[in-house]
Design a protein around this motif. Structure first.
Motif, PDB file in Angstrom:
ATOM      1  N   UNK A 143       0.830  -1.209   0.000  1.00 46.47           N
ATOM      2  CA  UNK A 143       0.000   0.000   0.000  1.00 46.47           C
ATOM      3  C   UNK A 143       0.864   1.258   0.000  1.00 46.47           C
ATOM      4  N   UNK A 144       1.920   1.252   0.787  1.00 46.94           N
ATOM      5  CA  UNK A 144       2.833   2.406   0.814  1.00 46.94           C
ATOM      6  C   UNK A 144       3.489   2.592  -0.550  1.00 46.94           C
ATOM      7  N   UNK A 145       3.781   1.502  -1.216  1.00 49.54           N
ATOM      8  CA  UNK A 145       4.392   1.581  -2.548  1.00 49.54           C
ATOM      9  C   UNK A 145       3.475   2.284  -3.533  1.00 49.54           C
ATOM     10  N   UNK A 146       2.182   1.981  -3.453  1.00 46.80           N
ATOM     11  CA  UNK A 146       1.218   2.664  -4.327  1.00 46.80           C
ATOM     12  C   UNK A 146       1.195   4.162  -4.042  1.00 46.80           C
ATOM     13  N   UNK A 147       1.268   4.519  -2.770  1.00 50.43           N
ATOM     14  CA  UNK A 147       1.268   5.937  -2.387  1.00 50.43           C
ATOM     15  C   UNK A 147       2.518   6.627  -2.930  1.00 50.43           C
ATOM     16  N   UNK A 148       3.661   5.981  -2.777  1.00 53.34           N
ATOM     17  CA  UNK A 148       4.925   6.562  -3.264  1.00 53.34           C
ATOM     18  C   UNK A 148       4.860   6.765  -4.776  1.00 53.34           C
ATOM     19  N   UNK A 149       4.364   5.773  -5.495  1.00 49.64           N
ATOM     20  CA  UNK A 149       4.265   5.896  -6.957  1.00 49.64           C
ATOM     21  C   UNK A 149       3.328   7.039  -7.321  1.00 49.64           C
ATOM     22  N   UNK A 150       2.193   7.096  -6.659  1.00 51.47           N
ATOM     23  CA  UNK A 150       1.212   8.142  -6.971  1.00 51.47           C
ATOM     24  C   UNK A 150       1.764   9.527  -6.626  1.00 51.47           C
ATOM     25  N   UNK A 209      10.298   7.453 -10.855  1.00 47.13           N
ATOM     26  CA  UNK A 209      11.671   7.937 -10.784  1.00 47.13           C
ATOM     27  C   UNK A 209      12.148   8.127  -9.347  1.00 47.13           C
ATOM     28  N   UNK A 210      11.242   8.324  -8.405  1.00 46.04           N
ATOM     29  CA  UNK A 210      11.592   8.478  -6.990  1.00 46.04           C
ATOM     30  C   UNK A 210      11.172   7.271  -6.155  1.00 46.04           C
ATOM     31  N   UNK A 211      10.849   6.193  -6.803  1.00 47.44           N
ATOM     32  CA  UNK A 211      10.391   4.983  -6.123  1.00 47.44           C
ATOM     33  C   UNK A 211      11.607   4.245  -5.575  1.00 47.44           C
ATOM     34  N   UNK A 212      11.722   4.215  -4.251  1.00 47.72           N
ATOM     35  CA  UNK A 212      12.816   3.464  -3.638  1.00 47.72           C
ATOM     36  C   UNK A 212      12.365   2.912  -2.293  1.00 47.72           C
ATOM     37  N   UNK A 213      13.100   1.923  -1.810  1.00 49.28           N
ATOM     38  CA  UNK A 213      12.679   1.221  -0.604  1.00 49.28           C
ATOM     39  C   UNK A 213      12.760   2.102   0.645  1.00 49.28           C
ATOM     40  N   UNK A 214      13.655   3.063   0.674  1.00 52.49           N
ATOM     41  CA  UNK A 214      13.713   3.966   1.832  1.00 52.49           C
ATOM     42  C   UNK A 214      12.432   4.785   1.941  1.00 52.49           C
ATOM     43  N   UNK A 215      11.982   5.299   0.817  1.00 57.17           N
ATOM     44  CA  UNK A 215      10.755   6.091   0.773  1.00 57.17           C
ATOM     45  C   UNK A 215       9.544   5.214   1.128  1.00 57.17           C
ATOM     46  N   UNK A 216       9.534   3.993   0.626  1.00 57.90           N
ATOM     47  CA  UNK A 216       8.450   3.062   0.927  1.00 57.90           C
ATOM     48  C   UNK A 216       8.412   2.764   2.427  1.00 57.90           C
ATOM     49  N   UNK A 217       9.576   2.485   3.012  1.00 61.26           N
ATOM     50  CA  UNK A 217       9.652   2.182   4.443  1.00 61.26           C
ATOM     51  C   UNK A 217       9.116   3.343   5.275  1.00 61.26           C
ATOM     52  N   UNK A 218       9.448   4.557   4.856  1.00 66.82           N
ATOM     53  CA  UNK A 218       8.965   5.747   5.562  1.00 66.82           C
ATOM     54  C   UNK A 218       7.429   5.805   5.541  1.00 66.82           C
ATOM     55  N   UNK A 219       6.836   5.597   4.376  1.00 68.66           N
ATOM     56  CA  UNK A 219       5.375   5.646   4.257  1.00 68.66           C
ATOM     57  C   UNK A 219       4.697   4.465   4.942  1.00 68.66           C
ATOM     58  N   UNK A 220       5.325   3.300   4.899  1.00 65.33           N
ATOM     59  CA  UNK A 220       4.747   2.102   5.512  1.00 65.33           C
ATOM     60  C   UNK A 220       4.969   2.083   7.023  1.00 65.33           C
ATOM     61  N   UNK A 221       5.842   2.974   7.485  1.00 60.65           N
ATOM     62  CA  UNK A 221       6.211   3.032   8.899  1.00 60.65           C
ATOM     63  C   UNK A 221       6.777   1.699   9.380  1.00 60.65           C
ATOM     64  N   UNK A 222       7.677   1.160   8.552  1.00 58.81           N
ATOM     65  CA  UNK A 222       8.407  -0.061   8.896  1.00 58.81           C
ATOM     66  C   UNK A 222       9.886   0.187   8.623  1.00 58.81           C
ATOM     67  N   UNK A 223      10.714  -0.662   9.157  1.00 51.03           N
ATOM     68  CA  UNK A 223      12.148  -0.506   8.898  1.00 51.03           C
ATOM     69  C   UNK A 223      12.467  -1.011   7.496  1.00 51.03           C
ATOM     70  N   UNK A 224      13.553  -0.502   6.948  1.00 49.32           N
ATOM     71  CA  UNK A 224      13.985  -0.942   5.625  1.00 49.32           C
ATOM     72  C   UNK A 224      14.291  -2.438   5.649  1.00 49.32           C
TER      73      UNK A 224
END
Length: 133
Positions: free
Chosen positions: A27-34, A39-54
């Protein structure tokens, strides 16, 4: 949705908390993409939105591409189910009418998305084909 085994890195999310991490990552990945595009899709950004560790992300996904593959598989499965239902419900109709129903479905499903979502979805689909890389 079954979780494709070839996309899971370390462990299968069997426990409730593990599944929550797995799906919150998607779900966080969808938010990051949207919000920021591929071009800015990366696991650090996903972890931040998902509120989980990398590290939690890498327990379930090999890399960001595997996250995209799961998202794409999920979307394609939904579309396949929709199309199967449409074809089943249209079984006794003439071919021309079935084609019209399918075209309307496709137009309506794409109309619900904004331009950036469409661009990102197409980019994901195109990048998933080996010959397009």
């Amino acid at each position: 949705m079954s979780i494709p085994g070839n996309l899971i890195s370390m462990k299968d999310p069997n426990q409730k908390r593990a599944r929550a991490t797995f799906y919150s990552t998607l779900e966080a990945s969808k938010i990051v993409i949207k919000k920021s595009g591929l071009e800015n899709f990366n696991t650090n950004y996903i972890a931040e939105f998902a509120e989980v560790s990398i590290g939690s992300i890498y327990q379930y996904f090999k890399n960001k591409e595997s996250i995209l593959e799961v998202l794409l598989d999920k979307e394609l499965a939904k579309r396949r189910a929709d199309l199967d239902r449409i074809l089943k419900d249209s079984n006794d109709k003439p071919l021309e009418e079935i084609i019209n129903i399918l075209v309307i479905y496709l137009i309506e499903s794409w109309k619900k998305k904004d331009f950036d979502e469409l661009k990102n979805e197409l980019s994901i689909m195109i990048s998933s084909y080996p010959m397009a890389r």
